[in-house]
Design an enzyme around this catalytic site. Structure first.
Site, PDB file in Angstrom:
ATOM      1  N   ASP A 477      54.233  42.098  69.391  1.00 36.88           N
ATOM      2  CA  ASP A 477      53.511  42.313  70.648  1.00 36.88           C
ATOM      3  C   ASP A 477      52.896  43.714  70.692  1.00 36.88           C
ATOM      4  O   ASP A 477      53.291  44.600  69.923  1.00 36.88           O
ATOM      5  CB  ASP A 477      54.518  42.145  71.810  1.00 36.88           C
ATOM      6  N   ASP A 547      48.574  35.232  77.880  1.00 38.85           N
ATOM      7  CA  ASP A 547      49.740  35.188  78.766  1.00 38.85           C
ATOM      8  C   ASP A 547      49.532  34.171  79.878  1.00 38.85           C
ATOM      9  O   ASP A 547      50.475  33.840  80.606  1.00 38.85           O
ATOM     10  CB  ASP A 547      49.987  36.574  79.383  1.00 38.85           C
TER      11      ASP A 547
HETATM   12  C1  DGJ Z   1      53.521  40.161  76.640  1.00 37.09           C
HETATM   13  C2  DGJ Z   1      53.568  38.862  75.899  1.00 37.09           C
HETATM   14  O1  DGJ Z   1      52.316  38.280  75.829  1.00 37.09           O
HETATM   15  C3  DGJ Z   1      54.583  37.962  76.602  1.00 37.09           C
HETATM   16  O2  DGJ Z   1      54.574  36.697  76.025  1.00 37.09           O
HETATM   17  C4  DGJ Z   1      55.928  38.601  76.510  1.00 37.09           C
HETATM   18  O3  DGJ Z   1      56.335  38.690  75.171  1.00 37.09           O
HETATM   19  C5  DGJ Z   1      55.895  39.976  77.146  1.00 37.09           C
HETATM   20  N1  DGJ Z   1      54.814  40.771  76.624  1.00 37.09           N
HETATM   21  C6  DGJ Z   1      57.199  40.685  76.946  1.00 37.09           C
HETATM   22  O4  DGJ Z   1      57.161  41.968  77.374  1.00 37.09           O
END
Ligand code: DGJ
Length: 729
Positions: A477, A547
Site C-alpha cells: 500500500d 477503495d
Molecule cells: C488503503 C487501502 O486501499 C485499503 O484497502 C486498506 O488497505 C487501507 N489503506 C489500510 O490502511
C-alpha cells in the site's frame, strides 16, 4: 522482417501486427517522421516528406528555408533551432545554454529486446519482438541520444524509450527527456484520457484536441488517482468497434507528463515521459541516463481492439510474476470487516468461515504491527503487535494454514509514522527539506526511497517477516503523496533527481523481494487505485483497483481501468452493504457478478453472513473457478458504456480466444419503472457456430447473437444483475 532500412531511400519501416511506422533520414541528417497507421506493404513513403517555406519558421544552420524544424514532422524534437513545439529533450550544457541539434549517427536492428536497467519494460523472445536502436548525435555538446523502437510481431504495439550518453568532458543536466515523441500530419483527433480522484479513479474523458498544448500529468510522486500515464488519440468518429485509435501508455509509477500539442498547421505532436516540472538529471562524462518505456498501440477498429492489444501485451510481455498465468487465490481481506479492531481469535473465526465457504486465502490488512490501533502510529515498525496478536504471526499463519488457507499480509513499505521506533532511530530517513519540516498526509511521512540504505533496511525487515511465517502474498500500500521532496544525503545540485530516484528505489525493493521470493504474489495498492500503472504490473500482477468497493461505482472504475489494463490485474472484491464508501445497498448477487470481472475476493465480515449470503458465496466461489479463465485470458468486449448517461444496462462480454465459450455480465445500475425491453448484440463469437446457454439450455447461432442479440432480462430493481454463460456445441 518487421523492421527494415532501405539504404537508397534511407527510410526505416517498422511493422507491428497490423500497423506500420515509418521515418526517414533527411539529407541534412535530421530524422523526419513519415507515417504511423494501418499496415502498408510498400516502403515507398518518400513522397510523404513534405517541405515548404513558411513565414516565421526559421531554418536551422546549414539547412534551407523549406526545411524548418517548425514545419517538418520529426522523430526527435530539437531545442532552440526553430522547432517551437515541445522538444523531445532539453540538455543544459556547461556553457549555460540548452540548444541542441540532434542528427542521425548510426543505427542497429536486432532480434529480441534488451531490458532497461532498474526500470520496468516489456520483453519478448527473439521470434516475437525486434528492436531498432537509432543513434542521434549533437556535435556541439558531444551528447548522444539512442532512441529504441521494439515491434511486437503479433500485436500492433511498439515499445519506445530513449537513453542519453554524455561523451563530452563536462557534466550536463538533462532537464527533460520524453520517452517518445510522435508527430502527426494535419488531422483531427479526440483526446481520451483517465482523470479521477480517490474512490473514483480512471473515469474516461473524451475531448476534441484543442489548438493549444494540453498536459496530462502527475507531480504527486506516484502515478496518482488524479491522472493515469495513458492517453489515446482517436479519430473523431472512432467508437468501441470502429475508427482509428492510437493509445500511448508509460510504464512508470511516478511523476509523468503527456503533452499533446496541436499547432498552427494542424500538425499534432504527442509526447509522454518523465515530468520535466519535477525532474532533472546531472549527467557526468561517460554517464548514461535511461528513460522509462512507452508503449504505443494502434487500432483501426476502435477502442475495443486498442484495449485488447494493451491487455495482450501486458499479459504476455510485461507481467512476469510466477502468478501471471495461474488462477489467483480467492481471498478474504479483513480491512472492511474489522478495520484496526481485531485479534487472533477474530481473524481465525473469519478464516474458519472462509475455509468452509471455499475461500482460499486470508489477507491481514493494516494494524498488525508496532502498536498500531489507528492511523497515527507504527508505520516502519514491521514487527508484530504482540498484545493484539498474542502468539505472533508465526502461530497465526500456522493456524490459518491448518484450516487450508494461504496467508497474505499488508505492508506500507514506503511510509513512516512519527510515532514509530524507525522514525525515532532515523528521523532523517523521511523526505524533507532542512528548516521546513515535513508535511503529513494520513498522519504519516514518506521514507526517502532514493537512499539505498533505506531500501536495504526495508528489504531486510520485510524479509525478516516473510521468513518468519508462511506468507504467500503481500498487499503493498501507499497512502499519501510526496511533499518536501528533499533527500538528506543528496547534494544540492542533485535534489531535483530525488523524485525519479524515489521511484527507482521503490522498484529496487520490489525486485529484491521478488528475487528472494519468486513465488510471492504482490498486490499493488495506493489508497485503492492510486498507483495503477503499467510500471507496477512488471512487479505486481494485480493491483487493488479502488477503495470504492461499491458494485455500481465499480462499473465505471473498472471500465475506465479496462481501457488499457487487463481484468486479470484488477483487484475486485465483494464488500458489505450498506457500502462503506457510498452507503448504497446492492444485491449480494450483483456484487459478486461485478467482482468476478477481476481478481476475486471478499472484503467483509464472513462471521456476519446469513444462510442466504453463505449460499451465494459458495455459488460465487464456484463461478469464479468455472469462469475465471475467460476473464483472465479471454477477449473483453465492453458492449455498453457506463459513462454514457443513456446507458441503462452495463454489459461486458468475455470471449475465449478460440471462441468456444463466452461469459456475459449485465448490471442495471438504476431501475426504470415500466421500462423498455432491451437486447444487446454480442461480439467476437463464431458466427457459424451454435452456442448453448448454461442453465436454460436455449440455443442460438453465433450470427444471431451478434446480429440480433441476447435478451436483457426484465430487471425490476436498482442494481439488478445477471450472468450468462454460452458454450459452443
Ligand atoms: C488503503 C487501502 O486501499 C485499503 O484497502 C486498506 O488497505 C487501507 N489503506 C489500510 O490502511
Amino acid at each position: 522482417m518487421p523492421i527494415s532500412f532501405n539504404e537508397t531511400s534511407r527510410i526505416f519501416k517498422l511493422d507491428a501486427g497490423n500497423s506500420t511506422y515509418a521515418f526517414l533520414i533527411e539529407p541534412n541528417g535530421y530524422i523526419a517522421h513519415l507515417y504511423y497507421g494501418g499496415h502498408v506493404d510498400s516502403d515507398a513513403f518518400a513522397y510523404l516528406y513534405r517541405k515548404r517555406d513558411r513565414a516565421f519558421s526559421p531554418a536551422a544552420p546549414g539547412t534551407t528555408n523549406v526545411e524548418s524544424r517548425d514545419v517538418i514532422l520529426q522523430e526527435f524534437g530539437t531545442n532552440g533551432v526553430g522547432d517551437y513545439h515541445a522538444p523531445s529533450a532539453i540538455v543544459r550544457q556547461g556553457n549555460g545554454h540548452n540548444v541542441t541539434n540532434f542528427k542521425y549517427r548510426s543505427h542497429r536492428i536486432f532480434k529480441g529486446k534488451p531490458s532497461l536497467p532498474g526500470l520496468p519494460a516489456t520483453f519478448g523472445k527473439d521470434d516475437e519482438v525486434e528492436t531498432l536502436e537509432l543513434s542521434l548525435y549533437d556535435e556541439a555538446s558531444d551528447i548522444e541520444f539512442i532512441l529504441s523502437y521494439s515491434t511486437f510481431d503479433r500485436y500492433s504495439a511498439i515499445a519506445r524509450s530513449a537513453r542519453a550518453v554524455n561523451h563530452s568532458l563536462e557534466t550536463v543536466r538533462i532537464e527533460k527527456l520524453a520517452s517518445m515523441s510522435l508527430d502527426f500530419p494535419s488531422d483531427n483527433f479526440d483526446l481520451v484520457h483517465l482523470p479521477g480522484a480517490w474512490a473514483r479513479e480512471r473515469a474516461v474523458e473524451r475531448i476534441p484536441v484543442p489548438r493549444a498544448r494540453t498536459v496530462i500529468e502527475s507531480v504527486r510522486g506516484l502515478s496518482s488517482h488524479q491522472h493515469n500515464p495513458f492517453f489515446a488519440l482517436a479519430a473523431p468518429h472512432a467508437a468501441e468497434e470502429a475508427g482509428e485509435v492510437f493509445g500511448v501508455a508509460l510504464l512508470y509509477s511516478g511523476n509523468f507528463a503527456a503533452e499533446i500539442e496541436f499547432d498552427q498547421f494542424d500538425h499534432l505532436r504527442a509526447q509522454i515521459g518523465l515530468n520535466a516540472r519535477t525532474f532533472e538529471w546531472k549527467l557526468e562524462p561517460d554517464a548514461v541516463f535511461q528513460s522509462p518505456e512507452a508503449l504505443l498501440v494502434y487500432s483501426d477498429s476502435g477502442f475495443d481492439a486498442m484495449s485488447r492489444t494493451f491487455h495482450n501485451v501486458f499479459r504476455n510481455h510485461l507481467i512476469r510474476s510466477y502468478w501471471k498465468d495461474r488462477e489467483r487465490p480467492i481471498l478474504v481481506n479483513n480491512w472492511e470487516a474489522t478495520y484496526f479492531d481485531f485479534n487472533e481469535e477474530k481473524l481465525l473465526s473469519i478464516a474458519k468461515d472462509a475455509a468452509e465457504l471455499g475461500i482460499e486465502m486470508l489477507v491481514l490488512d493494516d494494524g498488525w504491527f508496532g502498536h498500531r490501533n489507528d492511523d497515527h502510529s507504527s508505520l516502519g515498525d514491521w514487527f508484530v503487535f504482540e498484545s493484539k496478536l498474542k502468539g505472533g504471526l508465526g502461530s497465526l499463519v500456522k493456524k490459518v494454514n491448518a484450516l487450508g488457507l494461504k496467508f497474505g499480509l499488508w505492508f506500507e513499505p514506503e511510509m513512516v509514522s512519527r510515532d514509530s521506533e524507525l522514525f525515532t532511530a532515523h528521523p532523517d530517513w523521511c523526505l524533507h527539506v532542512p528548516g521546513r519540516g515535513a508535511s503529513e498526509g494520513r498522519n504519516q511521512l514518506v521514507l526517502d526511497m532514493s537512499r539505498p540504505e533505506v531500501v536495504d533496511y526495508l528489504f531486510k525487515t520485510i524479509s525478516g517477516v516473510l521468513d518468519g511465517a508462511n506468507i504467500e502474498y503481500i498487499k503493498w500500500d501507499a497512502n499519501r503523496h510526496l511533499t518536501e521532496v528533499g533527500s538528506a544525503t543528496t547534494s544540492p545540485d542533485r535534489q531535483k533527481e530525488v523524485f525519479h530516484r524515489y521511484v527507482l528505489g521503490m522498484y529496487r525493493l520490489h525486485e529484491l523481494l521478488l528475487q528472494r521470493y519468486p513465488k510471492l504474489l504482490i498486490e499493488g495498492c495506493s489508497g485503492g487505485g492510486g498507483r495503477f500503472d503499467a510500471g507496477m504490473l512488471y512487479y505486481a500482477p494485480q493491483i487493488w483497483t479502488s477503495d470504492d468497493s461499491d458494485a455500481i461505482e465499480r462499473l465505471k472504475i473498472q471500465a475506465g481501468t479496462s481501457l488499457l489494463y487487463p481484468c486479470s490485474a484488477m483487484g475486485a472484491h465483494v464488500s458489505d452493504c450498506p457500502n462503506h464508501q457510498t452507503h448504497r445497498t446492492t444485491p449480494f448477487e450483483t456484487r459478486g457478478i461485478v467482482a468476478l470481472s477481476g481478481t476475486f475476493g471478499y472484503e467483509l465480515d464472513l462471521n456476519k453472513m446469513n444462510d442466504g449470503e453463505r449460499r451465494m458465496i459458495r455459488e460465487q466461489v464456484a463461478a469464479y473457478h468455472q469462469y475465471h479463465h475467460l476473464v483472465a485470458d479471454g477477449e473483453l468486449h465492453r458492449l455498453t458504456d457506463p459513462f454514457d448517461p443513456k446507458t441503462v444496462v452495463v454489459v461486458w462480454e468475455y470471449v475465449a480466444c478460440d471462441k468456444s465459450e463466452a461469459l456475459v455480465t449485465m448490471v442495471q445500475p438504476r431501475n426504470i419503472p415500466n421500462g423498455p425491453v432491451y437486447r444487446v448484440r454480442l461480439r467476437g463469437l463464431d458466427a457459424k457456430a451454435t452456442y448453448e446457454l448454461e442453465g436454460s439450455g436455449e440455443r442460438f447461432s453465433g450470427e444471431m447473437l451478434m446480429k440480433a442479440g441476447l435478451n436483457v432480462p426484465d430487471f425490476d430493481c436498482d442494481g439488478a444483475a445477471a450472468l450468462f454463460h454460452l458454450k459452443r456445441i
